[in-house]
Design a protein around this motif. Structure first.
Motif, PDB file in Angstrom:
ATOM      1  N   SER A  34       0.833  -1.200   0.000  1.00  0.00           N
ATOM      2  CA  SER A  34       0.000   0.000   0.000  1.00  0.00           C
ATOM      3  C   SER A  34       0.870   1.254   0.000  1.00  0.00           C
ATOM      4  O   SER A  34       0.514   2.275  -0.606  1.00  0.00           O
ATOM      5  CB  SER A  34      -0.939   0.000   1.211  1.00  0.00           C
ATOM      6  N   ARG A  35       2.025   1.185   0.670  1.00  0.00           N
ATOM      7  CA  ARG A  35       2.946   2.326   0.673  1.00  0.00           C
ATOM      8  C   ARG A  35       3.615   2.475  -0.686  1.00  0.00           C
ATOM      9  O   ARG A  35       3.860   3.592  -1.161  1.00  0.00           O
ATOM     10  CB  ARG A  35       3.997   2.146   1.775  1.00  0.00           C
ATOM     11  N   VAL A  36       3.910   1.357  -1.331  1.00  0.00           N
ATOM     12  CA  VAL A  36       4.448   1.418  -2.695  1.00  0.00           C
ATOM     13  C   VAL A  36       3.450   2.112  -3.610  1.00  0.00           C
ATOM     14  O   VAL A  36       3.818   2.994  -4.404  1.00  0.00           O
ATOM     15  CB  VAL A  36       4.761   0.000  -3.209  1.00  0.00           C
ATOM     16  N   ASP A  37       2.177   1.757  -3.490  1.00  0.00           N
ATOM     17  CA  ASP A  37       1.160   2.375  -4.332  1.00  0.00           C
ATOM     18  C   ASP A  37       1.069   3.882  -4.093  1.00  0.00           C
ATOM     19  O   ASP A  37       0.796   4.660  -5.028  1.00  0.00           O
ATOM     20  CB  ASP A  37      -0.202   1.730  -4.069  1.00  0.00           C
ATOM     21  N   ALA A  38       1.320   4.308  -2.866  1.00  0.00           N
ATOM     22  CA  ALA A  38       1.249   5.732  -2.540  1.00  0.00           C
ATOM     23  C   ALA A  38       2.382   6.517  -3.188  1.00  0.00           C
ATOM     24  O   ALA A  38       2.190   7.676  -3.597  1.00  0.00           O
ATOM     25  CB  ALA A  38       1.276   5.918  -1.026  1.00  0.00           C
ATOM     26  N   PHE A  39       3.561   5.894  -3.294  1.00  0.00           N
ATOM     27  CA  PHE A  39       4.720   6.609  -3.823  1.00  0.00           C
ATOM     28  C   PHE A  39       4.934   6.391  -5.324  1.00  0.00           C
ATOM     29  O   PHE A  39       5.641   7.182  -5.974  1.00  0.00           O
ATOM     30  CB  PHE A  39       5.986   6.193  -3.069  1.00  0.00           C
ATOM     31  N   LYS A  40       4.342   5.353  -5.884  1.00  0.00           N
ATOM     32  CA  LYS A  40       4.599   5.023  -7.284  1.00  0.00           C
ATOM     33  C   LYS A  40       4.282   6.168  -8.251  1.00  0.00           C
ATOM     34  O   LYS A  40       5.016   6.384  -9.230  1.00  0.00           O
ATOM     35  CB  LYS A  40       3.817   3.767  -7.675  1.00  0.00           C
ATOM     36  N   PRO A  41       3.232   6.955  -8.043  1.00  0.00           N
ATOM     37  CA  PRO A  41       2.960   8.045  -8.994  1.00  0.00           C
ATOM     38  C   PRO A  41       4.044   9.119  -9.064  1.00  0.00           C
ATOM     39  O   PRO A  41       4.034   9.948  -9.982  1.00  0.00           O
ATOM     40  CB  PRO A  41       1.642   8.644  -8.464  1.00  0.00           C
TER      41      PRO A  41
END
Length: 439
Positions: A405-412
């Motif tokens: 979920s943290r990866v998804d937050a930073f990926k953009p």
């Protein structure tokens, strides 16, 4: 920096190169060193030439970067000779006659055609080490690039003279000026292409002058390590900006990377954390330090940042040992820099040859030598969110090490990279890039 400063440093630089050349020739069993400046290359099935790139061995001696068809003749015990090609031509701009602080150290002969150089080169070509690319062949004078000579010259190019460090200092000043212009363009809402143009304008350099192609990346494009497509329209919304771009001065390169967030958000906080780690790594550029050890320390520090921001569920040590840290930091911590942005002999075991292996599991490290005074290296830690590499973490059964979920937050936001050019000294390292930003 004034020309008087360069004039005061240049004699010692030439003396150093003459001494190195004499030793290299002795090792190879040659009497003379011939160095062509390089020639124009034409595209296949066309009459258009590729951008000219000067032979690095040539520009090590003198700040001539646009003199195709010229030659240097180095004979121990004699003044170096420059055969300078200044053709009669009304189709193209003819190179200006040599001038400046360096000319008094050479015997200079102007030639009007490339073939004219043959009349002034040694007749016994077997006695010559000819260091250059095959395209520079002139009649029977063909580059032979003897290993003993090249190994010695390239190995010692890692140790920069005071003159060379001043040249690189100026390249950093130009690069920093352009980086500031690029950040202003980003803040003003420019596209990647527009930011690139702002950079080139501020540097006073274009694609033929810059030491490498500018990496100008907005948002997710920051996760492509060598992104050079440069969209003409900015994305909506703009979240982040990564720029990896350098500048040239007299044949020497700078290599600088910065990352910005469009807002004061969590990504901006992560950038500051990477910046702090980068400064700690820069301070490790000390004489006697194994550069590969700095690379491994970078993995631990960056894994610590990822754990601090909730991306990793494991310790930095476990992330390094398992290879998880490499999914977020997949490149090397840096490389040597000087006449080339990725300077030569990064793996050289000695000035006679040999190779120092990279650490297991770290195939993209470009330098494995032990640091010594005079070496100039880049320090460029990074954190990226790259789908392909993150999918490999899952495929290896290591997915529990990551909070997705943290990866998804930073990926953009794509990724973060901070890069400086750092000089190893007898004492505290000199950070040429931070020095320029502080001016």
């Amino acid at each position: 920096m004034s020309s008087a400063t360069l004039a005061s440093l240049y004699p010692q630089h030439i003396d150093t190169l003459l001494a190195r050349s004499a030793e290299a020739l002795q090792r190879g069993g040659f009497d003379h060193l011939l160095i062509p400046s390089g020639t124009l290359h034409y595209q296949a099935f066309d009459d258009r030439d590729y951008p000219y790139a000067v032979n690095p061995q040539f520009k090590a001696w003198l700040p001539l970067t646009r003199a195709p068809g010229s030659w240097l003749l180095i004979s121990p015990g004699q003044r170096p000779k420059l055969l300078f090609l200044q053709p009669h031509d009304y189709w193209h701009v003819v190179p200006d006659a040599p001038s400046g602080y360096w000319v008094e150290h050479f015997d200079i002969l102007t030639i009007r055609t490339a073939d004219e150089a043959l009349m002034h080169l040694p007749q016994d070509l077997a006695s010559c080490a000819i260091v250059g690319e095959p395209h520079s062949a002139l009649g029977d004078c063909t580059p032979n690039n003897p290993a003993a000579v090249v190994h010695y010259l390239e190995y010692h190019r890692a140790f920069k003279t005071a003159y060379e460090i001043e040249m690189m200092r100026q390249a950093n000043r130009i690069g920093v000026r352009a980086h500031r212009a690029a950040e202003r363009a980003f803040r003003a809402g420019a596209s990647e292409f527009g930011i690139h143009l702002a950079y080139c304008q501020a540097a006073g350099q274009d694609a033929n002058d810059l030491p490498y192609g500018n990496i100008v990346a907005l948002n997710e494009h920051g996760a492509v390590l060598h992104y050079t497509d440069r969209d003409r329209v900015p994305p909506k919304p703009v979240r982040s900006f990564l720029i990896d771009a350098g500048a040239s001065f007299g044949g020497y390169a700078s290599d600088i990377t910065r990352t910005y967030s469009a807002a004061e958000d969590e990504f901006a906080a992560m950038i500051r954390a990477v910046d702090a780690a980068q400064l700690e790594l820069c301070d490790r550029v000390r004489a006697g330090t194994d550069y590969a050890h700095i690379h491994l320390q970078a993995h631990l520090l960056l894994a610590g940042v990822l754990r601090e921001f909730g991306v990793l569920n494991v310790s930095p040590e476990d992330a390094l040992a398992s290879g998880v840290s490499s999914a977020f930091f997949p490149h090397g911590i840096g490389h040597g820099i000087g006449l080339q942005v990725h300077d030569v002999a990064g793996f050289a075991e000695s000035d006679s040859g040999g190779r120092i292996a990279k650490p297991d599991g770290h195939p993209y490290l470009r330098l494995t030598r032990t640091l010594a005074p005079g070496m100039v290296v880049t320090i460029e830690p990074g954190i990226y969110f790259i789908d392909m590499l993150l999918d490999e973490v899952k495929a290896k059964g290591l997915g529990d090490a990551v909070d997705w979920s943290r990866v998804d937050a930073f990926k953009p936001f794509g990724g973060i990279r901070i890069e400086d050019d750092v000089v190893c000294t007898e004492d505290v390292p000199i950070n040429l890039t931070r020095e320029a930003f502080a001016a």
